[in-house]
Design a protein around this motif. Structure first.
Motif, short mmCIF file in Angstrom:
data_model
loop_
_atom_site.label_atom_id
_atom_site.label_comp_id
_atom_site.label_asym_id
_atom_site.label_seq_id
_atom_site.Cartn_x
_atom_site.Cartn_y
_atom_site.Cartn_z
N THR A 82 12.88 10.68 -5.85
CA THR A 82 12.27 9.68 -7.29
C THR A 82 12.65 8.60 -5.99
OG1 THR A 82 14.48 10.89 -8.32
CG2 THR A 82 13.85 8.19 -8.10
N GLU A 83 13.12 8.49 -4.78
CA GLU A 83 12.40 7.28 -3.81
C GLU A 83 11.74 8.10 -2.82
OE1 GLU A 83 14.18 4.69 -3.98
OE2 GLU A 83 15.22 5.42 -5.32
N GLU A 84 11.00 9.12 -3.12
CA GLU A 84 9.89 9.77 -2.17
C GLU A 84 8.56 9.23 -2.15
OE1 GLU A 84 8.26 13.71 0.39
OE2 GLU A 84 10.13 13.64 -0.66
N LEU A 85 8.07 8.30 -1.51
CA LEU A 85 6.72 8.06 -1.77
C LEU A 85 5.64 8.91 -2.23
CD1 LEU A 85 5.58 4.88 -2.26
CD2 LEU A 85 4.70 4.52 -0.03
N PRO A 86 4.70 9.35 -3.29
CA PRO A 86 4.06 10.52 -2.33
C PRO A 86 2.79 10.38 -2.27
CG PRO A 86 4.28 9.33 -4.91
CD PRO A 86 5.11 8.42 -4.57
N GLU A 87 2.22 11.60 -1.82
CA GLU A 87 1.95 11.10 -0.38
C GLU A 87 0.44 10.18 -0.83
OE1 GLU A 87 1.63 12.60 2.04
OE2 GLU A 87 3.42 13.33 2.04
N SER A 88 -0.54 10.56 -2.07
CA SER A 88 -1.75 9.75 -1.76
C SER A 88 -1.29 8.38 -1.67
CB SER A 88 -1.75 10.41 -3.82
OG SER A 88 -1.22 9.59 -4.38
N LEU A 89 0.13 7.87 -2.16
CA LEU A 89 -0.17 6.51 -2.14
C LEU A 89 0.62 5.71 -0.91
CD1 LEU A 89 2.63 5.84 -5.04
CD2 LEU A 89 0.18 5.34 -4.47
N LYS A 90 0.86 6.96 0.04
CA LYS A 90 1.45 7.31 1.18
C LYS A 90 0.71 6.61 2.52
CE LYS A 90 5.11 9.55 2.89
NZ LYS A 90 6.14 10.42 3.05
N TYR A 91 -0.33 7.58 1.85
CA TYR A 91 -2.24 7.40 1.94
C TYR A 91 -2.85 6.13 2.19
CZ TYR A 91 -6.77 8.54 3.28
OH TYR A 91 -7.71 8.65 4.15
N TYR A 92 -2.75 5.77 1.81
CA TYR A 92 -3.41 4.41 0.98
C TYR A 92 -2.74 2.95 1.49
CZ TYR A 92 -4.98 0.13 -1.92
OH TYR A 92 -5.47 -1.15 -2.12
N LEU A 93 -1.37 3.50 1.46
CA LEU A 93 -0.47 2.40 1.73
C LEU A 93 -0.96 2.54 3.89
CD1 LEU A 93 2.95 1.91 -0.08
CD2 LEU A 93 0.64 0.52 0.25
N GLU A 94 -1.09 3.69 4.31
CA GLU A 94 -0.68 4.04 6.00
C GLU A 94 -2.08 3.31 6.09
OE1 GLU A 94 0.71 7.81 6.52
OE2 GLU A 94 2.82 6.51 6.26
N ASN A 95 -3.00 3.58 5.40
CA ASN A 95 -4.85 3.80 5.95
C ASN A 95 -5.64 2.27 5.24
OD1 ASN A 95 -5.43 5.88 7.64
ND2 ASN A 95 -3.82 7.28 5.38
N GLY A 96 -4.91 1.85 4.28
CA GLY A 96 -5.27 1.13 3.38
C GLY A 96 -4.80 -0.52 4.02
N PRO A 97 -5.69 -1.69 3.59
CA PRO A 97 -5.79 -2.87 4.82
C PRO A 97 -4.73 -3.84 3.72
CG PRO A 97 -7.16 -3.28 2.53
CD PRO A 97 -6.57 -1.99 2.13
N PHE A 98 -3.66 -3.26 2.78
CA PHE A 98 -2.26 -4.14 2.46
C PHE A 98 -0.95 -3.99 2.72
CE2 PHE A 98 -6.39 -4.49 -0.42
CZ PHE A 98 -6.33 -5.58 -1.30
N GLU A 99 -0.63 -5.42 2.86
CA GLU A 99 0.95 -4.98 2.94
C GLU A 99 1.81 -5.38 1.36
OE1 GLU A 99 2.67 -4.48 5.53
OE2 GLU A 99 0.29 -3.99 8.08
N ILE A 100 2.57 -4.18 1.33
CA ILE A 100 3.21 -4.18 0.12
C ILE A 100 5.45 -4.79 0.46
CG2 ILE A 100 3.99 -1.75 0.33
CD1 ILE A 100 3.63 -1.83 -2.68
N VAL A 101 4.94 -5.61 -0.46
CA VAL A 101 5.98 -6.09 -1.09
C VAL A 101 6.46 -6.25 -2.83
CG1 VAL A 101 6.98 -8.70 -1.47
CG2 VAL A 101 5.36 -9.00 0.34
N ASP A 102 7.65 -4.84 -2.20
CA ASP A 102 8.12 -4.33 -3.47
C ASP A 102 9.63 -4.48 -3.51
OD1 ASP A 102 8.79 -3.06 -5.89
OD2 ASP A 102 8.63 -0.93 -5.15
N LYS A 103 10.40 -4.98 -4.29
CA LYS A 103 12.11 -5.70 -4.81
C LYS A 103 12.57 -5.04 -5.14
CE LYS A 103 10.87 -10.40 -2.65
NZ LYS A 103 10.85 -11.91 -2.48
N ALA A 104 13.61 -4.48 -4.75
CA ALA A 104 14.10 -3.27 -5.66
C ALA A 104 14.86 -4.42 -7.12
CB ALA A 104 15.52 -2.48 -4.93
N GLY A 105 14.25 -3.77 -7.91
CA GLY A 105 14.89 -4.17 -9.42
C GLY A 105 14.00 -5.27 -10.14
N GLU A 106 13.14 -5.82 -9.77
CA GLU A 106 11.98 -7.04 -9.46
C GLU A 106 10.72 -5.86 -10.45
OE1 GLU A 106 10.96 -10.02 -7.21
OE2 GLU A 106 13.64 -10.65 -6.87
#
Length: 292
Positions: A82-106
């Motif tokens: 549940t809390e572990e980011l899937p590899e495809s999403l992890k790859y995009y965030l590590e290699n893509g140009p964006f920083e993510i803002v994900d607040k718990a509960g929102e």
């Protein structure tokens, strides 16, 4: 929402009759100086209790409800992913140009980046999962099952179906949903461009492109800003623009990371976050209802 109920007092009929009758005969001094409460029949008063309200130690269903929350929580977390980011999403965030803002509960997720002197903000929300039409998905699945059972209904050789070599078996129907993507590109002293788009089936589909001299209106966060935004010209629908202009705007956004990779990332991340928030919701309510 509960309606407000007004409380009214009614004068007892015996009192009304006694007052009416007394109007036609001389008033007795003893009655004239009697307090009003003494004129009212005792039967109209409910006994007054000085004892406090009765409170139950716990509801009868609390334990059962907490156990049901725990059961659902165990089912959702048994895989441990549940809390572990899937590899495809992890790859995009590590290699893509964006920083993510994900607040718990929102519900909203925000991606940000710098591109030259531009500030780029992309937002999407897990609320878009509620836009899925179960009836449409059911119809798609039913049609796929029917095609599997009756191969004679294949589209092979049908010019109207596109490539004559394509068949329904080669391209199975897969239900999808529209994930709204709001893109804001802000330049110092030049305002902001706002793009309304959707991500679906690995593509970014632009719906509208707007310009705001005041960049705060591009992402209106207050009712006042939203009202000001609604009063401004938003531009024509994107599909009504000249085709060459459409193509250049698409390339402009593609250079800034609003591309097919983003279109694949957004729906997958929505699925991941919605599941994570659902598990958090179950746990919070289990702890609230339970006694421990």
């Amino acid at each position: 929402m509960f309606s407000i109920r007004s409380l009214t007092r009614s004068v007892p009929r015996t009192l009304s009759r006694s007052l009416t009758t007394s109007a036609f005969r001389p008033l007795q001094r003893s009655a004239l100086f009697q307090p009003t409460w003494k004129l009212m029949p005792r039967s109209t008063y409910a006994p007054f209790s000085t004892s406090g309200p009765r409170f139950e130690a716990a509801g009868q269903v609390d334990v059962e409800l907490a156990a049901k929350f725990q059961e659902e929580l165990a089912l959702e977390t048994e895989s441990g992913e549940t809390e572990e980011l899937p590899e495809s999403l992890k790859y995009y965030l590590e290699n893509g140009p964006f920083e993510i803002v994900d607040k718990a509960g929102e519900e909203e997720v925000v991606l940000t980046r710098k591109f030259g002197d531009e500030k780029i903000r992309i937002s999407f929300t897990i609320a878009d999962l509620q836009n899925i039409n179960p009836e449409e998905d059911f119809a798609d699945n039913a049609l796929q099952d029917e095609m599997d059972m009756d191969p004679s209904r294949s589209t092979k050789g049908d010019p109207a179906a596109g490539n004559p070599e394509d068949t329904m078996d080669d391209q199975p129907l897969e239900p999808g949903y529209l994930a709204r993507v709001d893109v804001t590109i802000e330049k110092p002293g030049k305002g902001a461009m706002h793009v309304d788009a959707v991500a679906r089936d690995g593509l970014i589909q632009i719906e509208n492109v707007s310009y705001f001299k005041n960049p705060e209106l591009a992402n209106a966060e207050t009712p006042d800003k939203e009202w000001q935004r609604q009063s401004l010209y938003a531009g024509p629908p994107f599909g009504n623009l000249d085709e060459d202009l459409q193509a250049l705007i698409e390339r402009y956004l593609d250079e800034r990371g609003v591309d097919t990779a983003l279109a694949s990332f957004v729906p997958d991340y929505i699925d991941f976050k919605e599941q994570k928030e659902y598990v958090r919701w179950l746990g919070s309510l289990k702890n609230f209802v339970g006694n421990n």
